[in-house]
Structures are given as C-alpha cells and as structure tokens.
Design a protein around this motif. Structure first.
Motif, PDB file in Angstrom:
ATOM      1  N   ASN A  67      34.146  50.925  27.537  1.00 17.39           N
ATOM      2  CA  ASN A  67      35.411  50.986  28.273  1.00 17.39           C
ATOM      3  C   ASN A  67      35.192  50.821  29.777  1.00 17.39           C
ATOM      4  N   PHE A  68      34.046  50.253  30.165  1.00 16.91           N
ATOM      5  CA  PHE A  68      33.767  49.919  31.563  1.00 16.91           C
ATOM      6  C   PHE A  68      34.037  48.430  31.800  1.00 16.91           C
ATOM      7  N   LEU A  69      34.688  48.115  32.907  1.00 20.27           N
ATOM      8  CA  LEU A  69      34.996  46.733  33.250  1.00 20.27           C
ATOM      9  C   LEU A  69      34.371  46.370  34.588  1.00 20.27           C
ATOM     10  N   TRP A  70      33.723  45.198  34.620  1.00 16.78           N
ATOM     11  CA  TRP A  70      33.207  44.635  35.871  1.00 16.78           C
ATOM     12  C   TRP A  70      34.253  43.684  36.443  1.00 16.78           C
ATOM     13  N   ILE A  71      34.559  43.829  37.702  1.00 12.20           N
ATOM     14  CA  ILE A  71      35.462  42.911  38.397  1.00 12.20           C
ATOM     15  C   ILE A  71      34.635  42.168  39.439  1.00 12.20           C
ATOM     16  N   THR A  72      34.522  40.870  39.288  1.00  7.56           N
ATOM     17  CA  THR A  72      33.666  40.052  40.144  1.00  7.56           C
ATOM     18  C   THR A  72      34.498  39.042  40.914  1.00  7.56           C
ATOM     19  N   MET A  73      34.280  38.985  42.221  1.00 10.87           N
ATOM     20  CA  MET A  73      34.944  38.014  43.091  1.00 10.87           C
ATOM     21  C   MET A  73      33.898  37.088  43.704  1.00 10.87           C
ATOM     22  N   THR A  74      34.175  35.802  43.689  1.00 12.53           N
ATOM     23  CA  THR A  74      33.258  34.810  44.234  1.00 12.53           C
ATOM     24  C   THR A  74      33.957  34.007  45.320  1.00 12.53           C
ATOM     25  N   SER A  75      33.288  33.888  46.479  1.00 20.66           N
ATOM     26  CA  SER A  75      33.873  33.168  47.609  1.00 20.66           C
ATOM     27  C   SER A  75      32.751  32.624  48.483  1.00 20.66           C
ATOM     28  N   SER A  76      33.090  31.655  49.324  1.00 23.04           N
ATOM     29  CA  SER A  76      32.107  31.127  50.278  1.00 23.04           C
ATOM     30  C   SER A  76      31.901  32.084  51.443  1.00 23.04           C
ATOM     31  N   ASN A  77      32.799  33.084  51.570  1.00 22.75           N
ATOM     32  CA  ASN A  77      32.687  34.099  52.620  1.00 22.75           C
ATOM     33  C   ASN A  77      32.364  35.437  51.963  1.00 22.75           C
ATOM     34  N   PRO A  78      31.220  36.040  52.269  1.00 22.26           N
ATOM     35  CA  PRO A  78      30.832  37.281  51.584  1.00 22.26           C
ATOM     36  C   PRO A  78      31.784  38.440  51.835  1.00 22.26           C
ATOM     37  N   LYS A  79      32.303  38.565  53.049  1.00 23.12           N
ATOM     38  CA  LYS A  79      33.217  39.668  53.361  1.00 23.12           C
ATOM     39  C   LYS A  79      34.545  39.496  52.633  1.00 23.12           C
ATOM     40  N   THR A  80      35.015  38.260  52.551  1.00 26.70           N
ATOM     41  CA  THR A  80      36.257  37.999  51.821  1.00 26.70           C
ATOM     42  C   THR A  80      36.102  38.374  50.357  1.00 26.70           C
ATOM     43  N   ALA A  81      34.952  38.063  49.778  1.00 24.47           N
ATOM     44  CA  ALA A  81      34.707  38.396  48.377  1.00 24.47           C
ATOM     45  C   ALA A  81      34.766  39.900  48.156  1.00 24.47           C
ATOM     46  N   ALA A  82      34.120  40.687  49.025  1.00 25.60           N
ATOM     47  CA  ALA A  82      34.092  42.142  48.867  1.00 25.60           C
ATOM     48  C   ALA A  82      35.462  42.756  49.112  1.00 25.60           C
ATOM     49  N   ASP A  83      36.140  42.332  50.185  1.00 26.12           N
ATOM     50  CA  ASP A  83      37.453  42.897  50.511  1.00 26.12           C
ATOM     51  C   ASP A  83      38.479  42.595  49.422  1.00 26.12           C
ATOM     52  N   THR A  84      38.458  41.376  48.913  1.00 25.73           N
ATOM     53  CA  THR A  84      39.400  41.001  47.857  1.00 25.73           C
ATOM     54  C   THR A  84      39.119  41.775  46.579  1.00 25.73           C
ATOM     55  N   CYS A  85      37.851  41.956  46.269  1.00 30.71           N
ATOM     56  CA  CYS A  85      37.474  42.700  45.061  1.00 30.71           C
ATOM     57  C   CYS A  85      37.987  44.139  45.136  1.00 30.71           C
ATOM     58  N   ASN A  86      37.794  44.793  46.268  1.00 29.86           N
ATOM     59  CA  ASN A  86      38.244  46.179  46.418  1.00 29.86           C
ATOM     60  C   ASN A  86      39.761  46.287  46.436  1.00 29.86           C
ATOM     61  N   ALA A  87      40.428  45.286  46.993  1.00 32.24           N
ATOM     62  CA  ALA A  87      41.892  45.290  46.998  1.00 32.24           C
ATOM     63  C   ALA A  87      42.441  45.184  45.577  1.00 32.24           C
ATOM     64  N   VAL A  88      41.798  44.368  44.748  1.00 34.87           N
ATOM     65  CA  VAL A  88      42.228  44.230  43.353  1.00 34.87           C
ATOM     66  C   VAL A  88      41.980  45.532  42.594  1.00 34.87           C
ATOM     67  N   VAL A  89      40.849  46.188  42.863  1.00 33.28           N
ATOM     68  CA  VAL A  89      40.555  47.467  42.218  1.00 33.28           C
ATOM     69  C   VAL A  89      41.635  48.494  42.565  1.00 33.28           C
ATOM     70  N   ASN A  90      42.011  48.573  43.840  1.00 34.54           N
ATOM     71  CA  ASN A  90      43.057  49.514  44.258  1.00 34.54           C
ATOM     72  C   ASN A  90      44.404  49.168  43.633  1.00 34.54           C
ATOM     73  N   LYS A  91      44.638  47.877  43.445  1.00 35.40           N
ATOM     74  CA  LYS A  91      45.884  47.463  42.803  1.00 35.40           C
ATOM     75  C   LYS A  91      45.910  47.930  41.347  1.00 35.40           C
ATOM     76  N   ILE A  92      44.783  47.887  40.688  1.00 33.25           N
ATOM     77  CA  ILE A  92      44.705  48.285  39.281  1.00 33.25           C
ATOM     78  C   ILE A  92      44.773  49.806  39.123  1.00 33.25           C
ATOM     79  N   THR A  93      43.970  50.517  39.925  1.00 34.83           N
ATOM     80  CA  THR A  93      43.868  51.971  39.773  1.00 34.83           C
ATOM     81  C   THR A  93      44.972  52.722  40.506  1.00 34.83           C
ATOM     82  N   GLY A  94      45.512  52.100  41.567  1.00 28.95           N
ATOM     83  CA  GLY A  94      46.522  52.778  42.365  1.00 28.95           C
ATOM     84  C   GLY A  94      45.908  53.543  43.530  1.00 28.95           C
TER      85      GLY A  94
END
Length: 265
Positions: free
Chosen positions: A142-169
């Motif tokens: 019941n563990f899920l990996w959420i992976t974001m890929t981008s040419s900009n490393p900071k954009t990848a991390a920020d977008t990934c965390n934003a999606v996590v917050n959207k899912i968990t609240g």
C-alpha cells in the motif's frame, strides 16, 4: 574467383591483419557517443516522494468501537471517556489499533485504484508544469512512489511535493483522497528532495554502446574487405582456383633480411 573457408583461423588472421583499424574505429565510436551524450542530449532529473494508502485508519477503528459500545449500552463513565478519546484520533498514527492481514490486503488493493485515480486526475495534470509523472506501487504493497521528471531539478522536486500535498491534503485544504473516499487516508512517508545528478542520459552506457557499435562496424568492414580481396596469398589459394596441386614455390629473398646478402654472393 575462389571461395574462402570461413574458419576460426580465417577470422583470427583477419583480426590480426587489421587490428589497428579495429581498435581505432572502436575508440572513435566510443568517443563520438560520449560527446553526443554530453553536449547534444538535454539531461533529465527525477524526484521521488512516497505516500502510504490505508483503507482503515485509527479514526475509523475508533468510530467502529464507539458504535459497538453504544449498541451494547456502555454506561460506565471511564469507558465512555476512553471511547471518546479514541474517536478523536485524526490519523493512523494516533491511538493503538491492531493491524490485520485483511486490512493490509485491502489497503494494497485500494492503492492500485489510487494509482489509476491520481494519474488521471485533471487537477493533478494541471499541476505538472511540463514534468513527466509516474505513479507506481511498491511491490504490491500500500506504498506508492510518485516520480516527477524534468530538465530542471528544482522544478521536478517542487512539483512532486505539490502533488503529494494535493493528494494527502494540508492544514488549510482537504486532500484529493478525502474528497473522494469517506474512510481511510493517505499520508506522506517521504517528500522529494532536489536531485543532484541526472537520470538521463546515462553517459557511461552511451560510451559503452559506442564502443560496442564501433567494434561491430570495424569487424563488418574488415570482413567485407577480406571478401573482395582476390589476391593470391599462399599455395592453397592456387589449388582452389585451378584445382592443380603445387609442388614448389620460389622464395622472395628480398623479404628475408639475412638471406638477401647470401643470394647476392
């Protein structure tokens, strides 16, 4: 024209004869692919976060216990207070709740559905900022990996965390899971950090592919050159051409350093 015997000896002689050419072309292939990977391919960076999906949390268990107690007519004040404290649990970390195998299996199944749900959610798609998103289940758990890929490393991390917050609240906003399901929950286990190195291209692999490709090409070219070479090199070639046995041959004394002087005498 005569037919050549493609024996092990034939190929060994071919390699030794053009060894410098084979080594040179192999190195050129490796260097070219190495330069291509470094200067002509835009690197990609991947950031990962992990969430846990549960179909039955402590709050759900507390609510069930409170309902059972009320149905059984619990009147003791201390028991009612204990039930009320457990009912107020807000996450699966609060309170002591026994976890059954059936709960884990159900949570794993729920995680599969959540993978499909999160991948195709319009709100999440609008948050990607050009990133490529992949959501995968960790070994049927019941563990899920959420992976974001981008040419900009900071954009990848920020977008990934934003999606996590959207899912968990968050404290100020209800999560996507809670908007859809009335029980269970999703909690962030690991937030994404800014990647320090690219995941694509793998420069070492590209160099290896170039070396292998250069080696293969050099061997093919060497083989073709041997096929089109019809010069007679030894008595076996004469026999193959004319079907006449060779009883002797004239030595080329000029190619034998010590014998040249003897021949002149």
């Amino acid at each position: 024209m005569f037919y050549k015997d493609f024996t092990v000896s034939f190929f060994l002689k071919m390699i030794l004869k053009r060894l410098k050419f084979i080594i040179l072309l192999t190195l050129v292939g490796g260097i070219l692919t190495l330069l291509y990977a470094n200067f002509f391919i835009t690197p990609s960076y991947s950031a990962q976060a992990m969430v846990i999906v549960q179909n039955y949390t402590a709050a759900d268990a507390a609510a069930d216990e409170a309902q059972k107690a009320a149905e059984n007519g619990v009147t003791d004040q201390s028991q009612q207070e204990d039930i009320q404290d457990t009912t107020n649990a807000k996450s699966f970390n609060d309170g002591n709740v026994k976890i059954y195998a059936s709960d884990l299996n159900a949570s794993s199944t729920l995680a599969q559905y959540c993978t499909i749900l999160f991948k195709n959610n319009v709100e999440i798609q609008n948050m990607l900022n050009g990133c490529g998103m992949e959501i995968t289940q960790e070994q049927d758990s019941n563990f899920l990996w959420i992976t974001m890929t981008s040419s900009n490393p900071k954009t990848a991390a920020d977008t990934c965390n934003a999606v996590v917050n959207k899912i968990t609240g968050t404290k100020n906003e209800q999560g996507l899971f809670d908007e859809i399901f009335s029980a269970g929950g999703v909690t962030a286990v690991k937030y994404a950090s800014v990647p320090s190195s690219s995941t694509y291209p793998n420069v070492k692999n590209y160099a290896l592919y170039g070396l292998v490709g250069g080696l293969a090409l050099s061997l093919v070219i060497s083989f073709i050159l041997e096929l089109v070479d019809t010069t007679v090199k030894h008595d076996d070639d004469l026999f193959k051409m004319y079907k006449i046995p060779v009883f002797g041959e004239i030595m080329d004394f000029e190619q034998n350093g010590d014998d040249t002087d003897e021949a002149k005498k």
